[in-house]
Enzyme design. Structure first.
Site, PDB file in Angstrom:
ATOM      1  N   ASN A   1       0.858  -1.184   0.000  1.00 49.60           N
ATOM      2  CA  ASN A   1       0.000   0.000   0.000  1.00 49.60           C
ATOM      3  C   ASN A   1       0.894   1.234   0.000  1.00 49.60           C
ATOM      4  O   ASN A   1       1.455   1.606   1.026  1.00 49.60           O
ATOM      5  CB  ASN A   1      -0.898  -0.019   1.253  1.00 49.60           C
ATOM      6  CG  ASN A   1      -1.797   1.203   1.322  1.00 49.60           C
ATOM      7  OD1 ASN A   1      -1.941   1.930   0.331  1.00 49.60           O
ATOM      8  ND2 ASN A   1      -2.404   1.441   2.480  1.00 49.60           N
TER       9      ASN A   1
ATOM     10  N   LYS B   1       0.073   4.273  -0.409  1.00 49.15           N
ATOM     11  CA  LYS B   1      -0.589   5.495   0.086  1.00 49.15           C
ATOM     12  C   LYS B   1      -0.271   6.650  -0.884  1.00 49.15           C
ATOM     13  O   LYS B   1      -0.186   6.414  -2.086  1.00 49.15           O
ATOM     14  CB  LYS B   1      -0.144   5.783   1.519  1.00 49.15           C
ATOM     15  CG  LYS B   1      -0.308   4.534   2.413  1.00 49.15           C
ATOM     16  CD  LYS B   1      -0.166   4.794   3.871  1.00 49.15           C
ATOM     17  CE  LYS B   1      -0.373   3.483   4.630  1.00 49.15           C
ATOM     18  NZ  LYS B   1      -0.355   3.661   6.089  1.00 49.15           N
TER      19      LYS B   1
ATOM     20  N   HIS C   1      -9.850   1.825   4.076  1.00 47.55           N
ATOM     21  CA  HIS C   1      -8.613   1.964   4.856  1.00 47.55           C
ATOM     22  C   HIS C   1      -8.867   2.946   6.009  1.00 47.55           C
ATOM     23  O   HIS C   1      -9.602   3.916   5.854  1.00 47.55           O
ATOM     24  CB  HIS C   1      -7.475   2.472   3.964  1.00 47.55           C
ATOM     25  CG  HIS C   1      -6.144   2.399   4.643  1.00 47.55           C
ATOM     26  ND1 HIS C   1      -5.742   3.348   5.560  1.00 47.55           N
ATOM     27  CD2 HIS C   1      -5.158   1.476   4.597  1.00 47.55           C
ATOM     28  CE1 HIS C   1      -4.549   3.008   6.034  1.00 47.55           C
ATOM     29  NE2 HIS C   1      -4.174   1.873   5.463  1.00 47.55           N
TER      30      HIS C   1
ATOM     31  N   GLU D   1      -7.189   5.245   7.227  1.00 45.77           N
ATOM     32  CA  GLU D   1      -6.888   6.660   6.939  1.00 45.77           C
ATOM     33  C   GLU D   1      -8.049   7.320   6.227  1.00 45.77           C
ATOM     34  O   GLU D   1      -8.361   8.496   6.462  1.00 45.77           O
ATOM     35  CB  GLU D   1      -5.581   6.756   6.131  1.00 45.77           C
ATOM     36  CG  GLU D   1      -4.374   6.480   7.022  1.00 45.77           C
ATOM     37  CD  GLU D   1      -3.172   5.894   6.308  1.00 45.77           C
ATOM     38  OE1 GLU D   1      -3.105   5.944   5.070  1.00 45.77           O
ATOM     39  OE2 GLU D   1      -2.293   5.358   7.026  1.00 45.77           O
TER      40      GLU D   1
ATOM     41  N   GLU E   1      -6.429  -4.495   9.991  1.00 49.09           N
ATOM     42  CA  GLU E   1      -5.382  -3.524  10.285  1.00 49.09           C
ATOM     43  C   GLU E   1      -5.742  -2.764  11.562  1.00 49.09           C
ATOM     44  O   GLU E   1      -6.479  -1.768  11.500  1.00 49.09           O
ATOM     45  CB  GLU E   1      -5.238  -2.526   9.140  1.00 49.09           C
ATOM     46  CG  GLU E   1      -4.857  -3.147   7.820  1.00 49.09           C
ATOM     47  CD  GLU E   1      -4.119  -2.167   6.921  1.00 49.09           C
ATOM     48  OE1 GLU E   1      -3.013  -2.486   6.501  1.00 49.09           O
ATOM     49  OE2 GLU E   1      -4.647  -1.058   6.674  1.00 49.09           O
TER      50      GLU E   1
ATOM     51  N   GLY F   1       1.742   2.247  10.894  1.00 48.19           N
ATOM     52  CA  GLY F   1       2.768   3.285  10.871  1.00 48.19           C
ATOM     53  C   GLY F   1       3.399   3.552  12.225  1.00 48.19           C
ATOM     54  O   GLY F   1       4.114   4.538  12.398  1.00 48.19           O
TER      55      GLY F   1
ATOM     56  N   SER G   1       2.548  -2.141  10.429  1.00 42.92           N
ATOM     57  CA  SER G   1       3.971  -2.274  10.775  1.00 42.92           C
ATOM     58  C   SER G   1       4.555  -3.641  10.434  1.00 42.92           C
ATOM     59  O   SER G   1       5.372  -4.177  11.186  1.00 42.92           O
ATOM     60  CB  SER G   1       4.190  -1.928  12.259  1.00 42.92           C
ATOM     61  OG  SER G   1       3.852  -0.567  12.495  1.00 42.92           O
TER      62      SER G   1
HETATM   63  P1  PGA Z   1       2.267   0.346   7.726  1.00 43.13           P
HETATM   64  O1  PGA Z   1       0.870   0.637   6.990  1.00 43.13           O
HETATM   65  O2  PGA Z   1       2.796  -0.957   7.164  1.00 43.13           O
HETATM   66  O3  PGA Z   1       3.135   1.525   7.370  1.00 43.13           O
HETATM   67  O4  PGA Z   1       1.987   0.245   9.178  1.00 43.13           O
HETATM   68  C1  PGA Z   1      -0.049  -0.397   6.701  1.00 43.13           C
HETATM   69  C2  PGA Z   1      -1.285   0.179   6.052  1.00 43.13           C
HETATM   70  O5  PGA Z   1      -1.724   1.274   6.447  1.00 43.13           O
HETATM   71  O6  PGA Z   1      -1.860  -0.440   5.140  1.00 43.13           O
END
Ligand code: PGA
Length: 255
Positions: free
Chosen positions: A14, A16, A100, A102, A172, A178, A217
């Site tokens: 991903n 982003k 997602h 976000e 998630e 993150g 992560s």
């Molecule tokens: P991350 O993000 O691996 O940076 O924690 C995962 C995601 O948001 O899909």
């Protein structure tokens, strides 16, 4: 590594809001040769809208699918700034990330909207990658299962049972995204087997077939222990997937 009966592992990057078209070309120039040595795993790259077309062109002969990171539920209409499922399908896109955290937290994505987007993706021939997960406060309050039940049931409300086995879900936990602090393999397994059981409330067959990923992560160092869990079918990788070599190292644990 043998894994989880008949479900083929899926590793998704991903990106982003990262990577221009030029950077997409550079990434694929590194990734494609490295992936040739990795077998038995589906690879999905979730890229920004403007990089979709170039990414699909560059991967047309490889066993990589390109995914968008969002879409509108309607095929067309007066929805300024939005992109529809048929538009994505025409560009050669094979999948779409929906819900997602976000988008839920920063852009007002609702369960109501997702209950329309998920079936619309199926109708257009796209694989929805539905993201679900609890916040830290919800986990601390013992509400993880309630939150997951609500998110999964609402998102699948209008999905035909015949489509369900093509669904991909990504569990998630928001506190793990993150943060550098992934869920433990046991926490991820517990939540993911619960998500699978929720799909099972609609169809026992689909519950066996549906791929449920872990995200939050994931790094080369923890991907193996997560992937070894019986219900975890792959990963949705953010930060670590921005580097093609790190993403390939993560994909390799499922190969
Ligand atoms: P991350 O993000 O691996 O940076 O924690 C995962 C995601 O948001 O899909």
């Amino acid at each position: 590594m043998a894994h989880n009966g008949s479900r083929r592992p899926l590793m998704a990057a991903n990106w982003k809001m990262h990577k221009t078209v030029a950077e997409t070309e550079e990434y694929l120039t590194t990734l494609l040769p490295v992936l040739e040595g990795i077998d038995g795993v589906d690879i999905v790259l979730c890229v920004p809208y403007l990089a979709l077309t170039r990414a699909t062109e560059l991967t047309s002969s490889a066993r990589i699918r390109i995914a968008a990171q969002n879409m509108h539920h309607a095929d067309e209409g007066a929805f300024t700034g939005e992109v529809s499922a048929p538009m994505l399908a025409e560009a050669g896109v094979g999948a779409v990330v929906l819900g997602h955290s976000e988008r839920r937290q920063l852009f007002g994505e609702t369960d109501e909207a997702l209950s329309r987007k998920v079936p619309a993706a199926f109708v257009a021939g796209l694989t929805p990658i539905l993201c679900v997960g609890e916040s830290e406060a919800e986990r601390d309050a013992g509400e993880t299962q309630r939150v997951l039940r609500h998110q999964v049931q609402r998102a699948l409300e209008h999905v035909e049972v015949a489509d369900l086995d093509r669904l991909v879900v990504a569990y998630e936990p928001i506190w793990a995204i993150g943060s550098g602090q992934s869920a433990s393999p046991e926490q991820a397994q517990e939540a993911i087997s619960f998500v699978r059981a929720l799909v099972g409330d609609r169809s026992a067959e689909a519950a066996e077939a549906v791929r449920v990923l872990y995200g939050g992560s994931v790094k080369p160092g923890n991907a193996g222990d997560l992937q070894a869990q019986p219900d975890i079918d792959g990963a949705l990788v953010g930060g670590a997937a921005l580097d093609p070599e790190q993403f390939a190292a993560i994909a390799a644990v499922a190969g």
